[in-house]
Motif scaffolding. Sequence first.
Motif, PDB file in Angstrom:
ATOM      1  N   GLY A 199       4.440  91.750 -63.873  1.00 33.02           N
ATOM      2  CA  GLY A 199       4.338  91.018 -65.129  1.00 33.02           C
ATOM      3  C   GLY A 199       5.653  90.713 -65.805  1.00 33.02           C
ATOM      4  O   GLY A 199       5.660  90.198 -66.934  1.00 33.02           O
ATOM      5  N   ARG A 200       6.777  91.044 -65.162  1.00 31.53           N
ATOM      6  CA  ARG A 200       8.064  90.730 -65.776  1.00 31.53           C
ATOM      7  C   ARG A 200       9.054  90.219 -64.735  1.00 31.53           C
ATOM      8  O   ARG A 200       8.857  90.380 -63.542  1.00 31.53           O
ATOM      9  CB  ARG A 200       8.651  91.935 -66.510  1.00 31.53           C
ATOM     10  N   GLU A 201      10.101  89.611 -65.231  1.00 35.67           N
ATOM     11  CA  GLU A 201      11.151  89.063 -64.375  1.00 35.67           C
ATOM     12  C   GLU A 201      12.269  90.095 -64.264  1.00 35.67           C
ATOM     13  O   GLU A 201      12.641  90.724 -65.254  1.00 35.67           O
ATOM     14  CB  GLU A 201      11.677  87.776 -65.012  1.00 35.67           C
ATOM     15  N   TYR A 202      12.800  90.248 -63.052  1.00 32.16           N
ATOM     16  CA  TYR A 202      13.832  91.248 -62.817  1.00 32.16           C
ATOM     17  C   TYR A 202      15.162  90.590 -62.458  1.00 32.16           C
ATOM     18  O   TYR A 202      15.211  89.620 -61.717  1.00 32.16           O
ATOM     19  CB  TYR A 202      13.419  92.196 -61.683  1.00 32.16           C
ATOM     20  N   GLN A 203      16.227  91.177 -62.994  1.00 28.38           N
ATOM     21  CA  GLN A 203      17.579  90.723 -62.699  1.00 28.38           C
ATOM     22  C   GLN A 203      18.079  91.405 -61.437  1.00 28.38           C
ATOM     23  O   GLN A 203      17.913  92.618 -61.260  1.00 28.38           O
ATOM     24  CB  GLN A 203      18.500  91.096 -63.860  1.00 28.38           C
ATOM     25  N   VAL A 204      18.677  90.635 -60.526  1.00 28.49           N
ATOM     26  CA  VAL A 204      19.355  91.230 -59.373  1.00 28.49           C
ATOM     27  C   VAL A 204      20.740  91.665 -59.833  1.00 28.49           C
ATOM     28  O   VAL A 204      21.572  90.835 -60.193  1.00 28.49           O
ATOM     29  CB  VAL A 204      19.472  90.247 -58.197  1.00 28.49           C
ATOM     30  N   PHE A 205      20.973  92.966 -59.835  1.00 31.55           N
ATOM     31  CA  PHE A 205      22.240  93.511 -60.299  1.00 31.55           C
ATOM     32  C   PHE A 205      23.281  93.593 -59.180  1.00 31.55           C
ATOM     33  O   PHE A 205      24.463  93.331 -59.403  1.00 31.55           O
ATOM     34  CB  PHE A 205      22.049  94.907 -60.881  1.00 31.55           C
ATOM     35  N   ALA A 206      22.832  94.018 -58.001  1.00 27.33           N
ATOM     36  CA  ALA A 206      23.800  94.284 -56.936  1.00 27.33           C
ATOM     37  C   ALA A 206      23.101  94.337 -55.598  1.00 27.33           C
ATOM     38  O   ALA A 206      21.882  94.545 -55.510  1.00 27.33           O
ATOM     39  CB  ALA A 206      24.513  95.605 -57.196  1.00 27.33           C
ATOM     40  N   LEU A 207      23.889  94.153 -54.527  1.00 27.64           N
ATOM     41  CA  LEU A 207      23.416  94.359 -53.167  1.00 27.64           C
ATOM     42  C   LEU A 207      24.093  95.605 -52.616  1.00 27.64           C
ATOM     43  O   LEU A 207      25.280  95.835 -52.857  1.00 27.64           O
ATOM     44  CB  LEU A 207      23.766  93.160 -52.277  1.00 27.64           C
TER      45      LEU A 207
ATOM     46  N   PRO B 116      30.198  92.837 -56.368  1.00 27.38           N
ATOM     47  CA  PRO B 116      29.737  93.124 -57.725  1.00 27.38           C
ATOM     48  C   PRO B 116      28.688  94.226 -57.739  1.00 27.38           C
ATOM     49  O   PRO B 116      27.914  94.389 -56.790  1.00 27.38           O
ATOM     50  CB  PRO B 116      29.142  91.787 -58.179  1.00 27.38           C
ATOM     51  N   SER B 117      28.655  94.978 -58.823  1.00 25.82           N
ATOM     52  CA  SER B 117      27.636  95.997 -59.027  1.00 25.82           C
ATOM     53  C   SER B 117      27.169  95.905 -60.482  1.00 25.82           C
ATOM     54  O   SER B 117      27.413  94.915 -61.160  1.00 25.82           O
ATOM     55  CB  SER B 117      28.198  97.380 -58.710  1.00 25.82           C
ATOM     56  N   TYR B 118      26.499  96.946 -60.951  1.00 19.43           N
ATOM     57  CA  TYR B 118      25.937  96.932 -62.304  1.00 19.43           C
ATOM     58  C   TYR B 118      27.006  96.748 -63.378  1.00 19.43           C
ATOM     59  O   TYR B 118      26.832  95.999 -64.329  1.00 19.43           O
ATOM     60  CB  TYR B 118      25.207  98.243 -62.595  1.00 19.43           C
ATOM     61  N   THR B 119      28.112  97.448 -63.211  1.00 16.53           N
ATOM     62  CA  THR B 119      29.141  97.470 -64.250  1.00 16.53           C
ATOM     63  C   THR B 119      30.539  97.237 -63.694  1.00 16.53           C
ATOM     64  O   THR B 119      31.500  97.217 -64.453  1.00 16.53           O
ATOM     65  CB  THR B 119      29.134  98.834 -64.971  1.00 16.53           C
ATOM     66  N   THR B 120      30.666  97.097 -62.376  1.00 14.89           N
ATOM     67  CA  THR B 120      31.980  97.016 -61.746  1.00 14.89           C
ATOM     68  C   THR B 120      32.044  95.898 -60.714  1.00 14.89           C
ATOM     69  O   THR B 120      31.021  95.402 -60.231  1.00 14.89           O
ATOM     70  CB  THR B 120      32.333  98.336 -61.032  1.00 14.89           C
ATOM     71  N   LEU B 121      33.289  95.552 -60.364  1.00 14.71           N
ATOM     72  CA  LEU B 121      33.561  94.637 -59.257  1.00 14.71           C
ATOM     73  C   LEU B 121      34.587  95.331 -58.361  1.00 14.71           C
ATOM     74  O   LEU B 121      35.676  95.671 -58.819  1.00 14.71           O
ATOM     75  CB  LEU B 121      34.130  93.318 -59.774  1.00 14.71           C
TER      76      LEU B 121
ATOM     77  N   ASP C 130      30.316 100.493 -69.087  1.00 16.43           N
ATOM     78  CA  ASP C 130      30.014 101.881 -68.759  1.00 16.43           C
ATOM     79  C   ASP C 130      28.523 102.125 -68.559  1.00 16.43           C
ATOM     80  O   ASP C 130      28.135 103.130 -67.968  1.00 16.43           O
ATOM     81  CB  ASP C 130      30.523 102.818 -69.865  1.00 16.43           C
ATOM     82  N   ALA C 131      27.673 101.225 -69.072  1.00 14.84           N
ATOM     83  CA  ALA C 131      26.229 101.424 -68.996  1.00 14.84           C
ATOM     84  C   ALA C 131      25.553 100.201 -68.393  1.00 14.84           C
ATOM     85  O   ALA C 131      26.008  99.068 -68.578  1.00 14.84           O
ATOM     86  CB  ALA C 131      25.655 101.702 -70.390  1.00 14.84           C
ATOM     87  N   ILE C 132      24.461 100.439 -67.672  1.00 19.18           N
ATOM     88  CA  ILE C 132      23.689  99.359 -67.076  1.00 19.18           C
ATOM     89  C   ILE C 132      22.922  98.617 -68.165  1.00 19.18           C
ATOM     90  O   ILE C 132      22.258  99.226 -69.001  1.00 19.18           O
ATOM     91  CB  ILE C 132      22.703  99.912 -66.029  1.00 19.18           C
ATOM     92  N   ASP C 133      23.038  97.301 -68.154  1.00 19.78           N
ATOM     93  CA  ASP C 133      22.350  96.478 -69.141  1.00 19.78           C
ATOM     94  C   ASP C 133      22.209  95.076 -68.567  1.00 19.78           C
ATOM     95  O   ASP C 133      23.150  94.553 -67.962  1.00 19.78           O
ATOM     96  CB  ASP C 133      23.145  96.440 -70.446  1.00 19.78           C
ATOM     97  N   GLU C 134      21.042  94.471 -68.755  1.00 19.26           N
ATOM     98  CA  GLU C 134      20.838  93.111 -68.263  1.00 19.26           C
ATOM     99  C   GLU C 134      21.816  92.131 -68.905  1.00 19.26           C
ATOM    100  O   GLU C 134      22.159  91.106 -68.312  1.00 19.26           O
ATOM    101  CB  GLU C 134      19.404  92.668 -68.525  1.00 19.26           C
TER     102      GLU C 134
END
Length: 234
Positions: free
Chosen positions: A124-132, A49-54, A19-23
Amino acid sequence: MKLRVEVVAIDCLMVRLFDAIDEANMPWMLAASQRLRAVFGERLIDLVPSYTTLMLQFDMLLCSPLEARDLINNALRDLQPDTCAGGRRLEIPVWYDASVGPELSVLAARCGVSEDEIIRRHSGREYQVFALGFAPGFAFMGLVEESLASPRLATPRKRVAAGSVGIAERQTAAYPALSPGGWNLIGRTPAPLFDRQRDGYSLLQPGDRVRFVAIAHAEFLALGGDDTPLEEQP
């Protein structure tokens, strides 16, 4: 993880895992994606795929909606994240400059720091690709640190140059092509983010981890970057 299956269309189901966005969601999303692709096989038309769903689209000539639900439930029963799985680690060069990223100075003023400090924080930080989404090759990444979080512009720009790097809330992204957009722009990358000749088309894929690397103007140009200033728009 709380599995729910929701109807999107007669041949399309939304598989909701969180239900919530989280790495921390990403290993679960990748594991679920792999299982669903394996179980559906030729019955699968598309899996987004998306942040919390497919979002899963299936071939109704090979699979009924009820059968699709059963396949989903069976595929994801006892699902566990694969801690060894994950995407690539990529570096994307960025020329941070107010001429191509007008909100760079705005963010600096709001945070009470220099533009160089905004650049240091963003790169200065690494980012996760959540979705296109939004446009081919447009990768939603996060999470930027809270001090950089910025709401989308009240009035989106009609033309945002390809390669423009921006921030919206706690997300960051780079525009793969000229398009409208309302993100806060802070720089531009010369990297080709979308290429029809590339396998998969998009440079970035969900699960990848990205670090933006600040480069000088001369290197930006040498890498093929377009330094045309962003047009002033009414």
